[in-house]
Design a protein around this motif. Structure first.
Motif, mmCIF file in Angstrom:
data_model
loop_
_atom_site.group_PDB
_atom_site.id
_atom_site.type_symbol
_atom_site.label_atom_id
_atom_site.label_comp_id
_atom_site.label_asym_id
_atom_site.label_seq_id
_atom_site.Cartn_x
_atom_site.Cartn_y
_atom_site.Cartn_z
ATOM 1 N N VAL A 29 -46.914 42.765 -86.827
ATOM 2 C CA VAL A 29 -47.269 43.400 -85.585
ATOM 3 C C VAL A 29 -48.591 43.335 -85.344
ATOM 4 C CG1 VAL A 29 -46.925 45.217 -83.980
ATOM 5 C CG2 VAL A 29 -44.990 44.420 -85.230
ATOM 6 N N PRO A 30 -49.635 43.968 -86.388
ATOM 7 C CA PRO A 30 -51.084 43.878 -86.111
ATOM 8 C C PRO A 30 -51.647 42.581 -85.824
ATOM 9 C CG PRO A 30 -50.360 45.519 -87.698
ATOM 10 C CD PRO A 30 -49.251 44.811 -87.601
ATOM 11 N N ALA A 31 -51.099 41.643 -86.552
ATOM 12 C CA ALA A 31 -51.733 40.260 -86.505
ATOM 13 C C ALA A 31 -51.414 39.604 -85.068
ATOM 14 C CB ALA A 31 -51.049 39.544 -87.503
ATOM 15 N N VAL A 32 -50.220 40.009 -84.672
ATOM 16 C CA VAL A 32 -49.937 39.695 -83.163
ATOM 17 C C VAL A 32 -50.858 40.229 -82.312
ATOM 18 C CG1 VAL A 32 -48.365 39.275 -81.418
ATOM 19 C CG2 VAL A 32 -47.591 39.012 -83.880
ATOM 20 N N ALA A 33 -50.974 41.640 -82.483
ATOM 21 C CA ALA A 33 -51.830 42.205 -81.347
ATOM 22 C C ALA A 33 -53.524 41.899 -81.495
ATOM 23 C CB ALA A 33 -51.733 43.735 -81.884
ATOM 24 N N GLY A 34 -53.809 41.499 -82.848
ATOM 25 C CA GLY A 34 -55.048 41.106 -83.057
ATOM 26 C C GLY A 34 -55.467 39.726 -82.545
ATOM 27 N N SER A 35 -54.586 39.007 -82.580
ATOM 28 C CA SER A 35 -54.831 37.538 -82.131
ATOM 29 C C SER A 35 -54.783 37.538 -80.644
ATOM 30 C CB SER A 35 -53.623 36.569 -82.693
ATOM 31 O OG SER A 35 -52.457 36.937 -82.203
ATOM 32 N N VAL A 36 -53.987 38.148 -79.873
ATOM 33 C CA VAL A 36 -53.937 38.404 -78.598
ATOM 34 C C VAL A 36 -55.316 38.997 -78.000
ATOM 35 C CG1 VAL A 36 -52.806 39.179 -76.527
ATOM 36 C CG2 VAL A 36 -51.387 38.155 -78.393
ATOM 37 N N LEU B 152 -53.115 35.383 -87.584
ATOM 38 C CA LEU B 152 -51.577 35.306 -87.604
ATOM 39 C C LEU B 152 -51.393 35.049 -88.940
ATOM 40 C CD1 LEU B 152 -50.676 33.516 -84.165
ATOM 41 C CD2 LEU B 152 -50.035 36.000 -84.761
ATOM 42 N N LEU B 153 -52.019 34.024 -89.431
ATOM 43 C CA LEU B 153 -51.828 33.677 -90.948
ATOM 44 C C LEU B 153 -51.920 34.646 -91.701
ATOM 45 C CD1 LEU B 153 -50.886 31.259 -92.893
ATOM 46 C CD2 LEU B 153 -53.373 30.825 -93.009
ATOM 47 N N GLY B 154 -52.770 35.729 -91.794
ATOM 48 C CA GLY B 154 -53.156 36.775 -92.539
ATOM 49 C C GLY B 154 -51.920 37.715 -92.338
ATOM 50 N N MET C 226 -63.776 45.076 -78.873
ATOM 51 C CA MET C 226 -62.759 44.636 -78.998
ATOM 52 C C MET C 226 -62.638 43.660 -80.263
ATOM 53 S SD MET C 226 -61.861 43.475 -75.120
ATOM 54 C CE MET C 226 -60.319 42.865 -75.476
ATOM 55 N N LEU C 227 -63.941 43.060 -80.774
ATOM 56 C CA LEU C 227 -64.108 42.273 -81.608
ATOM 57 C C LEU C 227 -63.978 43.436 -82.895
ATOM 58 C CD1 LEU C 227 -67.295 40.298 -80.869
ATOM 59 C CD2 LEU C 227 -64.961 39.415 -81.345
ATOM 60 N N SER C 228 -64.346 44.595 -82.859
ATOM 61 C CA SER C 228 -63.960 45.347 -83.952
ATOM 62 C C SER C 228 -62.692 45.799 -84.275
ATOM 63 C CB SER C 228 -64.941 46.904 -83.792
ATOM 64 O OG SER C 228 -64.768 47.920 -84.692
ATOM 65 N N VAL C 229 -61.964 46.144 -83.061
ATOM 66 C CA VAL C 229 -60.440 46.354 -83.188
ATOM 67 C C VAL C 229 -59.740 45.133 -83.832
ATOM 68 C CG1 VAL C 229 -58.331 46.897 -81.958
ATOM 69 C CG2 VAL C 229 -60.405 47.876 -81.493
ATOM 70 N N GLY C 230 -60.181 43.860 -83.336
ATOM 71 C CA GLY C 230 -59.704 42.522 -83.829
ATOM 72 C C GLY C 230 -59.971 42.437 -85.299
ATOM 73 N N HIS C 231 -61.214 42.743 -85.747
ATOM 74 C CA HIS C 231 -61.339 42.770 -87.186
ATOM 75 C C HIS C 231 -60.413 44.018 -88.132
ATOM 76 C CE1 HIS C 231 -64.938 43.466 -90.313
ATOM 77 N NE2 HIS C 231 -64.141 42.519 -90.749
ATOM 78 N N GLY C 232 -60.137 44.833 -87.481
ATOM 79 C CA GLY C 232 -59.302 45.914 -88.089
ATOM 80 C C GLY C 232 -57.836 45.373 -88.163
ATOM 81 N N CYS C 233 -57.545 44.504 -87.306
ATOM 82 C CA CYS C 233 -55.967 43.900 -87.177
ATOM 83 C C CYS C 233 -55.924 42.902 -88.402
ATOM 84 C CB CYS C 233 -55.740 43.301 -85.868
ATOM 85 S SG CYS C 233 -55.505 44.562 -84.492
ATOM 86 N N VAL C 234 -57.042 42.480 -88.484
ATOM 87 C CA VAL C 234 -57.113 41.383 -89.723
ATOM 88 C C VAL C 234 -57.188 42.079 -91.218
ATOM 89 C CG1 VAL C 234 -58.530 39.540 -90.708
ATOM 90 C CG2 VAL C 234 -58.306 39.641 -88.464
#
Length: 407
Positions: free
Chosen positions: A165-172, A78-80, A9-17
């Protein structure tokens, strides 16, 4: 939550950033086509995305060495995303630079704390950190496809707000991971892990090697799409394909780096990878025809095999300043490469794009020379017992090492 699930999950969140780092370069051809920006102007856009990272990311590293700041992960994500999403609908060049710079600030704030959390989740294993890096590289790889799908329509850059959209998904996505790992937050929530013996001289040499790597990769990510379009005559489609191959090769290189470091020491793996990258970059610039894509892939793999290894090397050279080490290796040194983009753009305007890219083949050689002077550091005591994650293992909740007050 299982340990491997946390890393995933950290890896996926990293991708969203990191999709937003790739998105900036992916927007370059559209800025040229719709707004008639020159090479120097689009280089300035890339510079705007990286200049704040070069100043601010080490500052966030210093802060996370003193206090855990897990709230930075969702906020900075989200900022990114918002910065890139708004950049396509801005009126004028300066507002566009400001939006892209805001996105760079978000990306800068994310990486030191996320690297600290990933180090805890992986217990210092090279494989775990390589999977964390893989997420970011996949974000890079998917960026041109995402941008092309959104912007390559009849509406063009006016649809760029959809890129949030990816930022919203990654932050959640990062929230349950932070809760399950019990990462402390707030001013009184804890401070850094126990200090070790710092090797600052080796860390400086490592940082210089990362700067050289950053110059060549930033240059390629900025101009390879335009270069492929010129050399292959395929226009925007050929350029998007080249950028996708560049970023996908980075994903392959990250995982390969973790695997190779399990058999040989990190310094040796990085050293030989840089030699291979130098040959591949030279081939990319000089060899004509569709084989260009092969050299793009080989150059990207060679440049990304050392990527996650450099992060853990920096953390092991500065065990008392893990956040600072992460901020420098993931931020300052990487962002400094963006400073060379306007120079390359100006040279391309004065000569040709091929002539401007040719000197990039020398930069991996400099990284190789610097790695020849580096020792393989010891793994810190509190991580010495870490082992590689087993995909089938049902690990329990991961304990977080205590962080001592003061920095």
């Amino acid at each position: 939550m299982r340990r491997n699930t946390s890393i995933l999950m950290l890896s996926v969140g990293h991708g969203c950033v990191d999709v937003y780092q790739g998105a900036v370069a992916s927007l370059v051809p559209f800025f040229v086509a719709e707004r008639a920006y020159s090479y120097a102007a689009v280089s300035g856009v890339v510079l705007a995305a990286s200049v704040l990272s070069s100043v601010v990311q080490p500052v966030f590293g210093l802060l996370t060495d003193r206090w855990a700041m897990p709230w930075l992960l969702p906020v900075s994500t989200l900022l990114g995303g918002l910065g890139v999403a708004v950049s396509g609908v801005c009126e004028g060049y300066v507002p566009t630079l400001a939006c892209v710079a805001a996105s760079g600030l978000g990306v800068a704030a994310y990486h030191p704390e996320s690297a600290r959390v990933a180090r805890l989740a992986s217990r210092g294993s090279h494989s775990g950190m390589s999977w964390f890096s893989l997420g970011g590289n996949l974000g890079f790889a998917l960026a041109p496809l995402l941008v092309s799908a959104v912007v390559s329509t009849g509406f063009g850059l006016r649809l760029s707000p959809l890129l949030v959209v990816p930022a919203v998904a990654g932050s959640v996505l990062c929230l349950p991971v932070l809760r399950s790992l019990r990462v402390p937050g707030g001013a009184g929530g804890g401070s850094r892990v126990p200090a070790g013996s710092d090797d600052r001289a080796s860390f400086v040499r490592l940082s210089l090697a990362v700067v050289c790597r950053s110059v060549v990769f930033t240059g390629l990510s900025t101009f390879v799409s335009l270069y492929a379009g010129q050399r292959l005559g395929g226009g925007t489609a050929a350029g998007t394909a080249a950028l996708f191959v560049l970023y996908l090769g980075g994903a392959v290189g990250s995982v390969l780096g973790g695997r190779l470091a399990g058999r040989w020491d990190r310094v040796a793996v990085a050293r030989w990878s840089y030699l291979a990258a130098a040959v591949a970059v030279a081939g990319l610039v000089t060899v004509p025809g569709p084989v260009l894509y092969l050299f793009v892939a080989l150059a990207s793999i060679g440049l990304y095999v050392p990527f996650s290894l450099q992060v853990t090397l920096g953390q092991d050279y500065l065990p008392s300043r893990v956040g600072t080490a992460s901020g420098v290796t993931l931020g300052l040194t990487v962002s400094v490469g963006g400073l060379a983009s306007p120079l390359l753009g100006g040279l391309a305007d004065a000569t040709s794009l091929q002539a401007a890219l040719l000197p990039l083949s020398l930069m991996p050689v400099l990284s190789w020379l610097l790695f020849r002077t580096l020792p393989e550091p010891r793994v810190p005591a509190h991580l010495a017992g870490a082992r590689e994650p087993d995909p089938g293992e049902g690990a329990g909740q991961l304990p977080v090492p205590p962080r001592q007050p003061g920095a």
